[in-house]
Scaffold this motif. Structure first.
Motif, PDB file in Angstrom:
ATOM      1  N   SER A  36       2.071  -0.133  11.045  1.00  0.00           N
ATOM      2  CA  SER A  36       0.799  -0.041  11.777  1.00  0.00           C
ATOM      3  C   SER A  36       0.705  -0.969  12.979  1.00  0.00           C
ATOM      4  CB  SER A  36      -0.395  -0.312  10.879  1.00  0.00           C
ATOM      5  OG  SER A  36      -0.047  -0.612   9.596  1.00  0.00           O
ATOM      6  N   GLY A  37       1.596  -1.932  13.081  1.00  0.00           N
ATOM      7  CA  GLY A  37       1.544  -2.789  14.253  1.00  0.00           C
ATOM      8  C   GLY A  37       0.421  -3.796  14.218  1.00  0.00           C
TER       9      GLY A  37
ATOM     10  N   THR B 225       0.844  -6.848  13.423  1.00  0.00           N
ATOM     11  CA  THR B 225       1.364  -8.120  13.915  1.00  0.00           C
ATOM     12  C   THR B 225       2.328  -7.979  15.086  1.00  0.00           C
ATOM     13  OG1 THR B 225       3.037  -7.942  12.212  1.00  0.00           O
ATOM     14  CG2 THR B 225       1.158  -9.345  11.719  1.00  0.00           C
ATOM     15  N   ALA B 226       2.993  -6.889  15.223  1.00  0.00           N
ATOM     16  CA  ALA B 226       4.045  -6.815  16.240  1.00  0.00           C
ATOM     17  C   ALA B 226       4.277  -5.376  16.675  1.00  0.00           C
ATOM     18  CB  ALA B 226       5.337  -7.372  15.662  1.00  0.00           C
TER      19      ALA B 226
ATOM     20  N   SER C  93      -6.913  -0.045  -5.190  1.00  0.00           N
ATOM     21  CA  SER C  93      -7.116  -0.646  -3.872  1.00  0.00           C
ATOM     22  C   SER C  93      -5.773  -0.931  -3.221  1.00  0.00           C
ATOM     23  CB  SER C  93      -7.908  -1.947  -4.038  1.00  0.00           C
ATOM     24  OG  SER C  93      -7.952  -2.667  -2.821  1.00  0.00           O
TER      25      SER C  93
ATOM     26  N   GLY D 242      -3.939  -2.130   0.933  1.00  0.00           N
ATOM     27  CA  GLY D 242      -3.977  -2.274   2.392  1.00  0.00           C
ATOM     28  C   GLY D 242      -4.180  -3.687   2.868  1.00  0.00           C
ATOM     29  N   GLU D 243      -4.965  -4.443   2.137  1.00  0.00           N
ATOM     30  CA  GLU D 243      -5.228  -5.831   2.481  1.00  0.00           C
ATOM     31  C   GLU D 243      -5.498  -6.551   1.169  1.00  0.00           C
ATOM     32  OE1 GLU D 243      -7.866  -6.569   6.253  1.00  0.00           O
ATOM     33  OE2 GLU D 243      -8.702  -4.944   5.067  1.00  0.00           O
TER      34      GLU D 243
ATOM     35  N   ASP E 269      -5.223  -3.406  -8.129  1.00  0.00           N
ATOM     36  CA  ASP E 269      -4.954  -3.856  -6.760  1.00  0.00           C
ATOM     37  C   ASP E 269      -3.458  -3.742  -6.559  1.00  0.00           C
ATOM     38  OD1 ASP E 269      -4.792  -5.085  -4.300  1.00  0.00           O
ATOM     39  OD2 ASP E 269      -4.917  -7.110  -5.125  1.00  0.00           O
TER      40      ASP E 269
ATOM     41  N   TRP F  88      -0.103  -3.986  -4.348  1.00  0.00           N
ATOM     42  CA  TRP F  88       0.545  -4.535  -3.147  1.00  0.00           C
ATOM     43  C   TRP F  88       1.819  -3.763  -2.848  1.00  0.00           C
ATOM     44  CZ3 TRP F  88       5.416  -6.183  -1.984  1.00  0.00           C
ATOM     45  CH2 TRP F  88       5.587  -6.696  -0.687  1.00  0.00           C
ATOM     46  N   TRP F  89       1.934  -3.343  -1.618  1.00  0.00           N
ATOM     47  CA  TRP F  89       3.172  -2.743  -1.115  1.00  0.00           C
ATOM     48  C   TRP F  89       3.056  -2.601   0.388  1.00  0.00           C
ATOM     49  CZ3 TRP F  89       3.459   2.826   0.127  1.00  0.00           C
ATOM     50  CH2 TRP F  89       2.239   3.499  -0.003  1.00  0.00           C
ATOM     51  N   GLN F  90       4.078  -2.051   1.014  1.00  0.00           N
ATOM     52  CA  GLN F  90       4.136  -1.964   2.477  1.00  0.00           C
ATOM     53  C   GLN F  90       4.803  -0.653   2.889  1.00  0.00           C
ATOM     54  OE1 GLN F  90       7.040  -5.329   2.787  1.00  0.00           O
ATOM     55  NE2 GLN F  90       5.371  -6.360   3.866  1.00  0.00           N
ATOM     56  N   THR F  91       4.664  -0.323   4.174  1.00  0.00           N
ATOM     57  CA  THR F  91       5.411   0.813   4.714  1.00  0.00           C
ATOM     58  C   THR F  91       6.887   0.658   4.336  1.00  0.00           C
ATOM     59  OG1 THR F  91       3.899   0.829   6.609  1.00  0.00           O
ATOM     60  CG2 THR F  91       5.954   2.067   6.846  1.00  0.00           C
ATOM     61  N   GLU F  92       7.362  -0.574   4.424  1.00  0.00           N
ATOM     62  CA  GLU F  92       8.772  -0.856   4.176  1.00  0.00           C
ATOM     63  C   GLU F  92       9.172  -0.640   2.717  1.00  0.00           C
ATOM     64  OE1 GLU F  92       6.565  -2.729   5.710  1.00  0.00           O
ATOM     65  OE2 GLU F  92       7.394  -3.667   7.508  1.00  0.00           O
TER      66      GLU F  92
ATOM     67  N   ALA G  53       8.887 -10.353   2.829  1.00  0.00           N
ATOM     68  CA  ALA G  53       7.870  -9.344   3.118  1.00  0.00           C
ATOM     69  C   ALA G  53       6.954  -9.715   4.283  1.00  0.00           C
ATOM     70  CB  ALA G  53       7.032  -9.111   1.863  1.00  0.00           C
TER      71      ALA G  53
ATOM     72  N   LEU H 284      -2.035 -12.331  -3.420  1.00  0.00           N
ATOM     73  CA  LEU H 284      -1.617 -12.201  -2.029  1.00  0.00           C
ATOM     74  C   LEU H 284      -2.545 -13.020  -1.144  1.00  0.00           C
ATOM     75  CD1 LEU H 284       0.802 -10.528  -1.160  1.00  0.00           C
ATOM     76  CD2 LEU H 284      -0.071  -9.824  -3.381  1.00  0.00           C
TER      77      LEU H 284
ATOM     78  N   ARG I  47      -1.014 -12.487   5.761  1.00  0.00           N
ATOM     79  CA  ARG I  47       0.259 -12.555   6.471  1.00  0.00           C
ATOM     80  C   ARG I  47       0.611 -13.988   6.804  1.00  0.00           C
ATOM     81  NH1 ARG I  47       0.740  -7.339   8.448  1.00  0.00           N
ATOM     82  NH2 ARG I  47      -1.012  -6.178   7.625  1.00  0.00           N
TER      83      ARG I  47
HETATM   84  P1  ATP Z   1       2.968  -4.402  10.853  1.00  0.00           P
HETATM   85  O1  ATP Z   1       3.999  -4.669   9.802  1.00  0.00           O
HETATM   86  O2  ATP Z   1       3.479  -3.551  11.962  1.00  0.00           O
HETATM   87  O3  ATP Z   1       2.276  -5.640  11.305  1.00  0.00           O
HETATM   88  P2  ATP Z   1       1.205  -3.604   8.679  1.00  0.00           P
HETATM   89  O4  ATP Z   1       1.921  -4.669   7.916  1.00  0.00           O
HETATM   90  O5  ATP Z   1      -0.277  -3.698   8.784  1.00  0.00           O
HETATM   91  O6  ATP Z   1       1.807  -3.500  10.151  1.00  0.00           O
HETATM   92  P3  ATP Z   1       1.527  -1.674   6.524  1.00  0.00           P
HETATM   93  O7  ATP Z   1       2.928  -1.485   6.076  1.00  0.00           O
HETATM   94  O8  ATP Z   1       0.632  -0.499   6.510  1.00  0.00           O
HETATM   95  O9  ATP Z   1       1.555  -2.185   8.020  1.00  0.00           O
HETATM   96  O10 ATP Z   1       0.829  -2.745   5.640  1.00  0.00           O
HETATM   97  C1  ATP Z   1       1.483  -3.537   4.685  1.00  0.00           C
HETATM   98  C2  ATP Z   1       0.800  -4.886   4.624  1.00  0.00           C
HETATM   99  O11 ATP Z   1      -0.566  -4.743   4.216  1.00  0.00           O
HETATM  100  C3  ATP Z   1       1.388  -5.834   3.625  1.00  0.00           C
HETATM  101  O12 ATP Z   1       2.521  -6.503   4.125  1.00  0.00           O
HETATM  102  C4  ATP Z   1       0.221  -6.778   3.372  1.00  0.00           C
HETATM  103  O13 ATP Z   1       0.089  -7.709   4.421  1.00  0.00           O
HETATM  104  C5  ATP Z   1      -0.956  -5.840   3.406  1.00  0.00           C
HETATM  105  N1  ATP Z   1      -1.281  -5.342   2.050  1.00  0.00           N
HETATM  106  C6  ATP Z   1      -1.126  -4.094   1.572  1.00  0.00           C
HETATM  107  N2  ATP Z   1      -1.597  -3.984   0.312  1.00  0.00           N
HETATM  108  C7  ATP Z   1      -2.047  -5.203  -0.031  1.00  0.00           C
HETATM  109  C8  ATP Z   1      -2.648  -5.743  -1.220  1.00  0.00           C
HETATM  110  N3  ATP Z   1      -2.904  -5.005  -2.283  1.00  0.00           N
HETATM  111  N4  ATP Z   1      -2.964  -7.061  -1.213  1.00  0.00           N
HETATM  112  C9  ATP Z   1      -2.718  -7.820  -0.133  1.00  0.00           C
HETATM  113  N5  ATP Z   1      -2.184  -7.367   1.010  1.00  0.00           N
HETATM  114  C10 ATP Z   1      -1.839  -6.070   1.066  1.00  0.00           C
END
Ligand code: ATP
Ligand code: MG
Length: 664
Positions: free
Chosen positions: A263-264, A266-267, A384, A386-387, A410, A412-416, A507, A521, A524
């Motif tokens: 999603s960008g 951070t970068a 839940s 995303g954050e 809740d 936790w995971w990422q696009t990666e 991560a 968590l 970032r």
């Molecule tokens: P970019 O890496 O380009 O900055 P992004 O990290 O926002 O974009 P995503 O892969 O959609 O792109 O989001 C993953 C990130 O979202 C995780 O690394 C974390 O920071 C946050 N995240 C997702 N789920 C959770 C959760 N359940 N608890 C805490 N943070 C979460």
């Protein structure tokens, strides 16, 4: 040695799984022990949830780290696993998607129909010259055709790159160019906030600068007039007239399935590459395990957009691989009224709801009277992603959406990572509000200090993954070096560790272990604030603010400070009406500063707090602290302590209004 990340918040509430759910849960505590005993055998068993055309020879090839291969030698077709096998088993009449357009129009798509549409789209794409390995860009609203387009690509071995429909011409252009997409699938537009929102003009502008694109396939959704060029084909004239006969060929387990740009937040976005067999194995397993999905009885709803990884893994591939019935909604949660989501939960009898903290906090801001106007009695599980979810938002979700009794997972995971990595298991884990709790069976996550050493319980640091997992990214598209640099060079072998050191995935997130070893968590690592020599996480201060009854949502950033290095600057959205806040603004700010000091200690007391009506967010709804840092540093905030400062708000608002692309 100094702490990597302070552990300030102490949350002691804990909620065991409801007995009824636990008694009939898809996954029990045994799964942890099984995976612990033999991780690869565990994943091999999960791969058995899928139908393979050819069995693999090797579960994992990790001989060339950090480049992993899973289920080496195996072959399968993703669309076959999501569609054909359910139809062949006699479940063709089962509803796959209850689709609800924003204006209130509806479609009921059965597995048989989704299969037919996917076969037609596969034939149409083949006729347009798309072959296995080609890239197809998808830029669509939330319509069933979005899932069909993805599945059709998977069916013929084309690699899809879905671009969120809210992105700008530049973002779309960059993504099409980076992947050299041959075909773009789009629509005339979709409905958003009560009116048609055009997509085709953005594609036209982008494609003008994308010589790789040979054809544009256009779904008619709004019926608005669109410009037309020689490359354009209507979906209804191409796909819907194509043959519905299509035999899915099997592809290698490591065949590229999709590219998805992060999603960008951070970068500059990275094209994250996912492949076939391992990805589908882990999304299928986690859908089964984390959501306790029972395909015969559950009605599942994930509110994400298909343009994010959550939409890929938990709208399309995970639920369909499990044969689920789900709800898909086109529009925004406040159109035509703020109870729209709850109305849909009641209408379709949704049992499992998966959403994001941003939405929960928005609902908190709107007030609990809104969900109170609905039954919500069909729900049995809440999720839940995303954050970090603040403990208060978690409690609100459980209380006001979950009748004070439903489990909240809740995740936790990422696009990666491609699939859920850290999460409670709803029938096993006694969840703590705000904690993702523990790595799922088969996942090896840890929190480490600057030196890469595991921190003890009670300590904070960096979240890492110590073993490869099936749905892991395989590389950054076209940029192996960036893949190694970004994810594998901070700790372990890739950081030049001693010979024999393991490869460790970093991560980019901060985390802590509580006294029981559960994982929290902390946001970032880039956002961590260094205040008087202490590394303080944004999440903990934000959670402390949100735990005050008058605050719905908060964002904090570190701003340069002559005495403390960085000082904490907070932006808070009051609950309920802004008017209440206006009257008591000064007092509320004083209360909030005292409240944070009391909750976390004086070190975490914000230097300044601003009451604001909104926060800048990315298109996926995540708070964009980068922008707030600029606001906090580029002007003397001095006496700006009320919400009436319109110049700050203009700055914040200009970042929100869509004028910002994710690349700047
Ligand atoms: P970019 O890496 O380009 O900055 P992004 O990290 O926002 O974009 P995503 O892969 O959609 O792109 O989001 C993953 C990130 O979202 C995780 O690394 C974390 O920071 C946050 N995240 C997702 N789920 C959770 C959760 N359940 N608890 C805490 N943070 C979460
Ligand atoms: Mg990220």
């Amino acid at each position: 040695m100094s702490e990597a990340l302070a552990n300030l918040l102490n949350e002691t509430r804990q909620f065991p799984p409801p007995a009824e759910l636990a008694a009939d849960a898809n996954v029990t505590a045994d799964a942890y022990a099984e995976a612990e005993a033999d991780r690869l055998a565990f994943w091999e068993r999960q791969a058995g949830r899928l139908i393979w055309a050819k069995q693999w020879d090797q579960v994992l090839d990790w001989s060339n780290p950090p480049f992993a291969k899973w289920f080496v030698g195996g072959q399968l077709n993703v669309a076959y696993n999501c569609l054909d096998r359910h139809v062949e088993a006699g479940r063709g009449d089962k509803v796959a998607i209850h689709w609800e357009g924003e204006p209130g129009d509806t479609r009921t798509v059965t597995y048989a129909e989704l299969h037919r549409l996917t076969c037609q789209a596969a034939n149409a794409l083949t006729e347009l010259g798309v072959v296995a390995g080609d890239r197809v860009a998808i830029y669509l609203p939330m319509v069933p055709e979005a899932a069909v387009a993805m599945l059709a690509c998977a069916r013929i071995g084309a690699t899809h790159s879905v671009v969120f429909g809210g992105f700008s011409v530049e973002s779309l252009t960059n993504r099409i160019q980076d992947a050299s997409a041959k075909v773009v699938i789009t629509a005339d537009g979709g409905y958003r906030r009560g009116k048609p929102s055009a997509l085709k003009p953005t594609v036209d502008e982008a494609v003008a600068n994308c010589p790789s694109v040979e054809h544009v396939l256009v779904v008619r959704r709004t019926g608005e007039e669109v410009a037309w060029s020689a490359k354009d084909r209507w979906w209804h004239e191409t796909v819907e007239t194509a043959s519905a006969e299509h035999t899915a060929a099997a592809f290698d387990a490591e065949h590229p399935l999709f590219i998805l740009y992060t999603s960008g937040t951070t970068a500059r976005p990275k094209g994250i590459l996912h492949t076939t067999g391992g990805y589908l194995t882990q999304v299928a397993y986690t859908t089964h395990a984390v959501f306790d999905l029972k395909p015969e009885t559950d009605v599942y709803w994930c509110t994400a957009d298909i343009g994010w990884v959550t939409g890929h893994s938990y709208i399309v591939y995970g639920p369909l691989a499990n044969g689920a019935t789900q709800v898909m909604y086109e529009g925004t949660p406040d159109t035509p009224h703020k109870g729209r989501l709850w109305e849909l939960v009641d209408k379709y009898g949704v049992t499992i709801l998966y959403t994001a903290p941003t939405l929960i906090r928005t609902m908190m801001k709107w007030g609990e009277e809104i969900p109170a106007g609905y039954e919500l009695s069909s729900l049995r599980l809440l999720g839940s992603v995303g954050e970090p979810i603040n403990p208060e938002a978690w409690m609100w979700y459980r209380q006001h959406i979950g009748r004070g009794e439903l489990p909240v997972v809740d995740t936790w995971w990422q696009t990666e990572t491609g699939a859920i990595m850290i999460s409670p298991l709803p029938g096993v884990t006694a969840a703590k509000p705000g904690s993702a709790m523990a790595p799922l069976p088969g996942i090896d996550a840890d929190v480490v200090d600057d030196q890469g050493q595991s921190v003890p319980n009670g300590g904070g640091g960096y979240l890492v993954l110590r073993e490869p997992w099936p749905s892991m990214l395989r590389t950054v598209w076209g940029d192996d070096n960036r893949f190694i640099e970004t994810y594998w060079s901070r700790f372990g072998a890739g950081a030049g560790g001693a010979t024999g050191a393991e490869w460790v995935y970093f991560a980019g997130d901060g985390a802590k272990k509580d006294d029981d070893g559960h994982i929290w968590l902390l946001g970032r690592v880039d956002d961590v604030m260094l205040v008087s020599g202490h590394n303080i996480s944004t999440t903990e201060v934000e959670s402390a603010l949100v735990s005050h009854p008058s605050v719905a949502e908060a964002a904090v950033v570190g701003a340069t400070d002559p005495t403390t290095g960085q000082a904490i600057v907070a932006f808070a959205i009051p609950r309920g009406t802004a008017e209440t806040a206006g009257e008591t603004g000064e007092q509320l700010i004083a209360d909030l500063r005292a409240h944070v000091a009391k909750t976390l200690g004086p070190i975490a007391k914000p230097r300044q707090i601003m009451l604001v009506p909104e926060l800048p967010k990315t298109r996926s709804g995540k708070i964009m602290r980068r922008l707030l840092r600029d606001v906090a540093e580029n002007r003397s905030l001095g006496d700006v302590t009320t919400l009436q400062d319109s110049s700050v708000m203009e700055l914040i608002a200009s970042g929100m209004s869509g004028g910002k692309s994710d690349e700047d």
